[in-house]
Design a protein around this motif. Structure first.
Motif, PDB file in Angstrom:
ATOM      1  N   PHE A   1      53.778   0.298 -12.113  1.00  0.00           N
ATOM      2  CA  PHE A   1      53.423  -0.993 -12.712  1.00  0.00           C
ATOM      3  C   PHE A   1      52.048  -1.384 -12.192  1.00  0.00           C
ATOM      4  O   PHE A   1      51.740  -1.150 -11.018  1.00  0.00           O
ATOM      5  CB  PHE A   1      54.464  -2.057 -12.313  1.00  0.00           C
ATOM      6  CG  PHE A   1      54.159  -3.419 -12.862  1.00  0.00           C
ATOM      7  CD1 PHE A   1      54.362  -3.702 -14.202  1.00  0.00           C
ATOM      8  CD2 PHE A   1      53.642  -4.416 -12.035  1.00  0.00           C
ATOM      9  CE1 PHE A   1      54.068  -4.961 -14.718  1.00  0.00           C
ATOM     10  CE2 PHE A   1      53.352  -5.672 -12.548  1.00  0.00           C
ATOM     11  CZ  PHE A   1      53.563  -5.944 -13.887  1.00  0.00           C
ATOM     12  N   ASP A   2      51.237  -1.951 -13.072  1.00  0.00           N
ATOM     13  CA  ASP A   2      49.916  -2.390 -12.616  1.00  0.00           C
ATOM     14  C   ASP A   2      49.423  -3.538 -13.488  1.00  0.00           C
ATOM     15  O   ASP A   2      49.842  -3.691 -14.638  1.00  0.00           O
ATOM     16  CB  ASP A   2      48.912  -1.233 -12.656  1.00  0.00           C
ATOM     17  CG  ASP A   2      47.652  -1.544 -11.847  1.00  0.00           C
ATOM     18  OD1 ASP A   2      47.753  -2.303 -10.858  1.00  0.00           O
ATOM     19  OD2 ASP A   2      46.580  -1.040 -12.203  1.00  0.00           O
ATOM     20  N   VAL A   3      48.562  -4.342 -12.905  1.00  0.00           N
ATOM     21  CA  VAL A   3      47.961  -5.493 -13.597  1.00  0.00           C
ATOM     22  C   VAL A   3      46.479  -5.540 -13.254  1.00  0.00           C
ATOM     23  O   VAL A   3      46.105  -5.297 -12.100  1.00  0.00           O
ATOM     24  CB  VAL A   3      48.596  -6.825 -13.118  1.00  0.00           C
ATOM     25  CG1 VAL A   3      47.871  -8.023 -13.733  1.00  0.00           C
ATOM     26  CG2 VAL A   3      50.075  -6.880 -13.453  1.00  0.00           C
ATOM     27  N   HIS A   4      45.644  -5.803 -14.233  1.00  0.00           N
ATOM     28  CA  HIS A   4      44.246  -6.137 -13.960  1.00  0.00           C
ATOM     29  C   HIS A   4      43.869  -7.378 -14.753  1.00  0.00           C
ATOM     30  O   HIS A   4      44.308  -7.556 -15.892  1.00  0.00           O
ATOM     31  CB  HIS A   4      43.304  -4.977 -14.301  1.00  0.00           C
ATOM     32  CG  HIS A   4      43.311  -3.911 -13.257  1.00  0.00           C
ATOM     33  ND1 HIS A   4      42.360  -3.818 -12.273  1.00  0.00           N
ATOM     34  CD2 HIS A   4      44.190  -2.910 -13.013  1.00  0.00           C
ATOM     35  CE1 HIS A   4      42.634  -2.793 -11.476  1.00  0.00           C
ATOM     36  NE2 HIS A   4      43.751  -2.218 -11.911  1.00  0.00           N
ATOM     37  N   ALA A   5      43.065  -8.225 -14.133  1.00  0.00           N
ATOM     38  CA  ALA A   5      42.632  -9.481 -14.761  1.00  0.00           C
ATOM     39  C   ALA A   5      41.373  -9.248 -15.593  1.00  0.00           C
ATOM     40  O   ALA A   5      40.579  -8.358 -15.301  1.00  0.00           O
ATOM     41  CB  ALA A   5      42.352 -10.526 -13.681  1.00  0.00           C
TER      42      ALA A   5
ATOM     43  N   LEU B   1      46.254   4.043 -16.731  1.00  0.00           N
ATOM     44  CA  LEU B   1      46.226   5.255 -15.887  1.00  0.00           C
ATOM     45  C   LEU B   1      46.728   4.944 -14.481  1.00  0.00           C
ATOM     46  O   LEU B   1      47.345   5.803 -13.839  1.00  0.00           O
ATOM     47  CB  LEU B   1      44.817   5.851 -15.833  1.00  0.00           C
ATOM     48  CG  LEU B   1      44.327   6.541 -17.108  1.00  0.00           C
ATOM     49  CD1 LEU B   1      42.954   7.173 -16.885  1.00  0.00           C
ATOM     50  CD2 LEU B   1      45.317   7.596 -17.588  1.00  0.00           C
ATOM     51  N   HIS B   2      46.494   3.719 -14.002  1.00  0.00           N
ATOM     52  CA  HIS B   2      46.984   3.367 -12.664  1.00  0.00           C
ATOM     53  C   HIS B   2      48.516   3.324 -12.646  1.00  0.00           C
ATOM     54  O   HIS B   2      49.150   3.845 -11.717  1.00  0.00           O
ATOM     55  CB  HIS B   2      46.420   2.018 -12.216  1.00  0.00           C
ATOM     56  CG  HIS B   2      44.930   2.041 -12.032  1.00  0.00           C
ATOM     57  ND1 HIS B   2      44.214   0.944 -11.613  1.00  0.00           N
ATOM     58  CD2 HIS B   2      44.030   3.033 -12.209  1.00  0.00           C
ATOM     59  CE1 HIS B   2      42.918   1.264 -11.551  1.00  0.00           C
ATOM     60  NE2 HIS B   2      42.788   2.520 -11.907  1.00  0.00           N
ATOM     61  N   ALA B   3      49.117   2.717 -13.677  1.00  0.00           N
ATOM     62  CA  ALA B   3      50.585   2.659 -13.741  1.00  0.00           C
ATOM     63  C   ALA B   3      51.164   4.069 -13.869  1.00  0.00           C
ATOM     64  O   ALA B   3      52.166   4.397 -13.227  1.00  0.00           O
ATOM     65  CB  ALA B   3      51.019   1.775 -14.910  1.00  0.00           C
TER      66      ALA B   3
HETATM   67 MG    MG Z   1      45.089  -0.876 -10.699  1.00  0.00          MG
END
Ligand code: MG
Length: 391
Positions: A237-241, A271-273
């Motif tokens: 799981f990942d989040v970017h603002a 790609l991070h998730a």
């Molecule tokens: Mg990230």
């Protein structure tokens, strides 16, 4: 110590039926040749991998090696296996290897442990081949098919590849054989014996079969499914603002947008998730452990290297990615028009077929931070197949 691997893939082998050469046919979702190349490319002790190919299939061979580390430009094969091996030896000489492993591409099921035994045996004995005791009684027959002799099974071994040699003596032996007009040795051990090199044996593997007939492919699929039966699942799981900018990176694809995602790297949330999902399936920690945000090396980094690294960790354990599934949570930009490109990009980075990648997208009905358009979130699941021996 420098260890080169030569993967001989120049044969046209027609006994496995019609279609492309058997080395290019898929086995467990990957071309046979890629599996054989990956065996060595992913092995810690191997420093260079030299394929020997039929130039008529150069493009397909290039695809089969795409993204693999340590892979040198392929050498063109000759008319016989022996000539092809020599072309590989001559090509890899500039790498100045101490040892060389010579392997038939048509044996894609050899294990990393077998490669390790080959290297250890060559280091100790100078020349060594993987051997298996023979279970069947073996008889020599005459031209009429009548039994001429029953051989003593206890003294017989069936011999496989990779065959391992100190580099300089086996190259010299190949050159001498070519000068002597001999180009018909069935394997490199036979050539070494002819040249007066003592050849030792080490334990081969029953599963390291040579793919020759269509039946061999069916057997290999069964062996493969059983060997990689340790199926594991990981989630990410990942989040970017959002911040100022004119595009976002999603799955390695640049998508024009009136804002950008903020982050230390290129902020490719998808790609991070996926990287965390693959790391999770391999129980290898998380992306922050492998690529600390505090390390300036990753500032603005293209995130495809994060996913490729996680996939390489799986490959180094003899495993592979069975499936990647991800969901993007975003109000904008619209993902639909880019979904196919994103899927293809992820498949390419992970070294798997498009059909093993699934990309979905949803809004959150204007609820929460995603709904307010403050950022993008991504969830991912990776299914990984590892060998039963994996820790
Ligand atoms: Mg990230």
């Amino acid at each position: 110590m420098r260890v080169a691997a030569i993967v001989v893939a120049a044969g046209r082998g027609s006994r496995a039926g019609s279609g492309p050469p058997k080395q290019l046919r898929p086995l467990g979702g990957e071309p046979v040749l890629r599996r054989s190349l990956r065996l060595f490319a992913a092995h810690d002790a191997v420093t260079a991998v030299q394929a020997v190919i039929d130039p008529a299939f150069a493009a397909a061979f290039r695809d089969a090696g795409a993204g693999l580390p340590k892979l040198l430009a392929p050498a063109a094969g000759g008319d016989t296996r022996q000539q092809s091996v020599r072309a590989g030896l001559e090509a890899v000489e500039r790498e100045r290897p101490d040892l060389v492993l010579i392997h038939d591409a048509a044996r894609p099921l050899a294990s990393p442990a077998l490669v390790g035994r080959a290297i250890a045996a060559a280091e100790k004995d100078g020349a060594a081949v993987p051997a298996l005791a023979v279970a069947d009684t073996i008889k020599r027959v005459d031209e009429a098919g009548l039994v001429a002799e029953t051989l003593d099974r206890a003294a017989l071994r069936s011999i496989q590849t990779p065959q391992a040699f100190a580099f300089a003596p086996i190259l010299a032996a190949h050159r001498r054989a070519a000068e002597a007009g001999r180009d018909d040795f069935p394997d490199d051990a036979a050539l070494a014996e002819w040249a007066g090199i003592k050849v030792a044996t080490f334990a081969g593997e029953a599963g390291n079969i040579k793919l020759t007939t269509a039946d061999d492919f069916l057997r290999a699929q069964a062996i493969d499914a059983q060997a990689l039966g340790d199926v594991r699942t990981g989630s990410g799981f990942d989040v970017h603002a959002f911040g100022p900018g004119d595009h976002v990176m999603l799955g390695g694809v640049r998508i024009a947008h009136d804002r950008a995602l903020l982050g230390h790297s290129d902020a490719d949330v998808l790609l991070h998730a996926l990287t965390d999902a693959v790391l999770g399936a391999a129980a290898e920690g998380d992306i922050g452990r492998h690529f600390p945000p505090s390390d300036p090396a990753w500032r603005g980094a293209s995130s495809d290297r994060f996913l490729a690294h996680a996939v390489a960790l799986v490959a180094a354990r003899g495993g592979r990615i069975a499936h990647l599934d991800a969901t993007l949570l975003a109000e904008a930009p619209k993902i639909g028009p880019h979904a196919a490109a994103i899927r293809g990009s992820i498949a390419r980075i992970a070294g798997i077929e498009d059909g093993r990648v699934s990309i979905k997208a949803t809004t959150t009905e204007r609820l929460g931070f995603v709904g307010r358009g403050e950022g993008i979130a991504a969830m991912a699941t990776a299914t990984v197949r590892l060998p039963w021996s994996a820790p």
